[in-house]
Motif scaffolding. Structure first.
Motif, PDB file in Angstrom:
ATOM      1  N   PHE A  22       2.032  -0.914   6.259  1.00  0.00           N
ATOM      2  CA  PHE A  22       2.299  -0.562   4.874  1.00  0.00           C
ATOM      3  C   PHE A  22       2.001  -1.738   3.945  1.00  0.00           C
ATOM      4  CE2 PHE A  22       5.126   1.770   7.658  1.00  0.00           C
ATOM      5  CZ  PHE A  22       4.802   3.079   7.334  1.00  0.00           C
ATOM      6  N   ILE A  23       1.462  -1.413   2.773  1.00  0.00           N
ATOM      7  CA  ILE A  23       1.305  -2.409   1.709  1.00  0.00           C
ATOM      8  C   ILE A  23       2.464  -2.177   0.744  1.00  0.00           C
ATOM      9  CG2 ILE A  23      -0.155  -3.317  -0.120  1.00  0.00           C
ATOM     10  CD1 ILE A  23      -2.561  -2.107   1.394  1.00  0.00           C
ATOM     11  N   LEU A  24       3.305  -3.185   0.590  1.00  0.00           N
ATOM     12  CA  LEU A  24       4.493  -3.091  -0.257  1.00  0.00           C
ATOM     13  C   LEU A  24       4.121  -3.306  -1.724  1.00  0.00           C
ATOM     14  CD1 LEU A  24       6.825  -5.234   2.033  1.00  0.00           C
ATOM     15  CD2 LEU A  24       6.431  -2.765   2.095  1.00  0.00           C
ATOM     16  N   SER A  25       5.054  -2.978  -2.611  1.00  0.00           N
ATOM     17  CA  SER A  25       4.823  -3.188  -4.047  1.00  0.00           C
ATOM     18  C   SER A  25       4.491  -4.639  -4.361  1.00  0.00           C
ATOM     19  CB  SER A  25       6.046  -2.750  -4.857  1.00  0.00           C
ATOM     20  OG  SER A  25       6.214  -1.365  -4.770  1.00  0.00           O
ATOM     21  N   SER A  26       5.016  -5.558  -3.570  1.00  0.00           N
ATOM     22  CA  SER A  26       4.766  -6.991  -3.768  1.00  0.00           C
ATOM     23  C   SER A  26       3.342  -7.381  -3.393  1.00  0.00           C
ATOM     24  CB  SER A  26       5.744  -7.799  -2.913  1.00  0.00           C
ATOM     25  OG  SER A  26       5.513  -7.526  -1.534  1.00  0.00           O
ATOM     26  N   LEU A 100       7.557  -4.930 -17.464  1.00  0.00           N
ATOM     27  CA  LEU A 100       8.672  -3.985 -17.561  1.00  0.00           C
ATOM     28  C   LEU A 100       9.233  -4.017 -18.977  1.00  0.00           C
ATOM     29  CD1 LEU A 100      10.601  -4.421 -14.189  1.00  0.00           C
ATOM     30  CD2 LEU A 100       9.221  -2.479 -14.931  1.00  0.00           C
ATOM     31  N   VAL A 101       9.288  -2.841 -19.594  1.00  0.00           N
ATOM     32  CA  VAL A 101       9.798  -2.701 -20.960  1.00  0.00           C
ATOM     33  C   VAL A 101      10.668  -1.447 -21.043  1.00  0.00           C
ATOM     34  CG1 VAL A 101       7.805  -3.872 -21.999  1.00  0.00           C
ATOM     35  CG2 VAL A 101       7.780  -1.386 -21.744  1.00  0.00           C
ATOM     36  N   PHE A 102      11.484  -1.389 -22.082  1.00  0.00           N
ATOM     37  CA  PHE A 102      12.296  -0.200 -22.335  1.00  0.00           C
ATOM     38  C   PHE A 102      11.536   0.730 -23.270  1.00  0.00           C
ATOM     39  CE2 PHE A 102      15.400  -3.434 -21.178  1.00  0.00           C
ATOM     40  CZ  PHE A 102      16.033  -2.780 -20.142  1.00  0.00           C
ATOM     41  N   ARG A 103      11.490   2.003 -22.925  1.00  0.00           N
ATOM     42  CA  ARG A 103      10.841   3.042 -23.726  1.00  0.00           C
ATOM     43  C   ARG A 103      11.813   4.209 -23.820  1.00  0.00           C
ATOM     44  NH1 ARG A 103       6.527   5.427 -21.137  1.00  0.00           N
ATOM     45  NH2 ARG A 103       5.836   6.173 -23.145  1.00  0.00           N
ATOM     46  N   THR A 122      12.700  -6.782  -1.739  1.00  0.00           N
ATOM     47  CA  THR A 122      11.924  -7.486  -0.708  1.00  0.00           C
ATOM     48  C   THR A 122      11.754  -8.936  -1.139  1.00  0.00           C
ATOM     49  OG1 THR A 122      10.768  -5.469  -0.045  1.00  0.00           O
ATOM     50  CG2 THR A 122       9.756  -7.551   0.595  1.00  0.00           C
ATOM     51  N   THR A 123      10.994  -9.168  -2.184  1.00  0.00           N
ATOM     52  CA  THR A 123      10.839 -10.533  -2.711  1.00  0.00           C
ATOM     53  C   THR A 123      11.760 -10.763  -3.906  1.00  0.00           C
ATOM     54  OG1 THR A 123       9.080  -9.924  -4.250  1.00  0.00           O
ATOM     55  CG2 THR A 123       8.416 -10.568  -2.014  1.00  0.00           C
ATOM     56  N   GLY A 124      12.235  -9.682  -4.517  1.00  0.00           N
ATOM     57  CA  GLY A 124      13.074  -9.784  -5.703  1.00  0.00           C
ATOM     58  C   GLY A 124      12.283  -9.772  -6.998  1.00  0.00           C
ATOM     59  N   LEU A 125      10.959  -9.622  -6.931  1.00  0.00           N
ATOM     60  CA  LEU A 125      10.126  -9.688  -8.131  1.00  0.00           C
ATOM     61  C   LEU A 125      10.495  -8.617  -9.159  1.00  0.00           C
ATOM     62  CD1 LEU A 125       7.771 -10.841  -9.761  1.00  0.00           C
ATOM     63  CD2 LEU A 125       6.244  -9.320  -8.478  1.00  0.00           C
ATOM     64  N   SER A 126      10.554  -7.348  -8.753  1.00  0.00           N
ATOM     65  CA  SER A 126      10.896  -6.277  -9.707  1.00  0.00           C
ATOM     66  C   SER A 126      12.288  -6.486 -10.283  1.00  0.00           C
ATOM     67  CB  SER A 126      10.823  -4.909  -9.026  1.00  0.00           C
ATOM     68  OG  SER A 126       9.507  -4.594  -8.680  1.00  0.00           O
ATOM     69  N   SER A 127      13.214  -6.944  -9.447  1.00  0.00           N
ATOM     70  CA  SER A 127      14.577  -7.201  -9.924  1.00  0.00           C
ATOM     71  C   SER A 127      14.583  -8.287 -10.988  1.00  0.00           C
ATOM     72  CB  SER A 127      15.478  -7.615  -8.759  1.00  0.00           C
ATOM     73  OG  SER A 127      15.543  -6.600  -7.789  1.00  0.00           O
ATOM     74  N   ARG A 128      13.883  -9.378 -10.718  1.00  0.00           N
ATOM     75  CA  ARG A 128      13.823 -10.476 -11.703  1.00  0.00           C
ATOM     76  C   ARG A 128      13.159 -10.024 -12.999  1.00  0.00           C
ATOM     77  NH1 ARG A 128      12.515 -13.120  -6.951  1.00  0.00           N
ATOM     78  NH2 ARG A 128      10.286 -13.240  -7.491  1.00  0.00           N
TER      79      ARG A 128
END
Length: 196
Positions: A22-26, A100-103, A122-128
């Motif tokens: 699998f290729i993860l989002s990271s 990432l923005v609010f819409r 996984t890496t925490g990128l989306s969370s950060r």
């Protein structure tokens, strides 16, 4: 409250703990993938998992908070269920031109205390990135939560993180794949970078 083994049993029962390449989002590659959408499609199962996560959030003593905020796409369903469980509003941010923005009329009032909720870290990128979007909107992230921490507790999201279960699943850069993974076709089941 569910144990880590019971949480993973819920994933197995839903056919959501996958083996392959699998290729993860990271962008990293992995021999295992957790498909949270399969787990969360069953409202009863989602309720059981999120009730335990809500208890872990209470135990973490993040203090009072006003809102649950999640990154789209994976965090949307778990974020809304956590908002229901915690009795606070839930909103999400989404990618526009890679950020990432609010819409959709979502906003955060200055000083609002937020919990950032994800499906998988996984890496925490989306969370950060989500936590940064909260800060740019004037909010304060007091803690973070996820269903599964794939980093085995190593990911740093910038605030305390609680997880239903921690797994240490190996990940590899595309040019450093072990031979058995390189010999199989890669699948990208996540949503980051999708094109029409």
């Amino acid at each position: 409250m569910l144990t880590q083994d019971q949480v993973l049993d819920e994933f197995r029962a839903a056919g959501a703990l996958l083996e392959g390449h699998f290729i993860l989002s990271s962008g990293l590659h992995s021999p295992r993938y957790l498909q949270c959408a399969r787990v969360l499609m069953d409202g009863q199962r989602a309720g059981r998992l999120c009730a335990t996560l809500a208890q872990k959030i209470d135990d973490a003593a993040f203090g009072k908070f006003d809102m649950v905020v999640s990154p789209a796409m994976g965090g949307v369903v778990v974020g809304y269920e956590m908002g229901r469980q915690l009795n606070v509003p839930a909103i999400f941010c989404e990618r526009v031109d890679g950020n990432l923005v609010f819409r959709r009329g979502f906003d955060i009032e200055p000083g609002m205390r937020c919990i950032m909720v994800e499906d998988i870290v996984t890496t925490g990128l989306s969370s950060r990135e989500c936590i940064e979007a909260i800060a740019q909107a004037g909010g304060e992230t007091v803690g973070a939560a996820c269903l599964i921490d794939r980093s085995g507790g190593k990911a740093d999201v910038g605030v305390p993180l609680v997880a239903l279960a921690q797994l240490e699943v190996p990940t590899f850069e595309a040019d450093k794949l072990p031979p058995e993974l390189a010999a199989t076709e890669a699948v990208k089941p996540g949503s980051r970078g999708l094109k029409a």
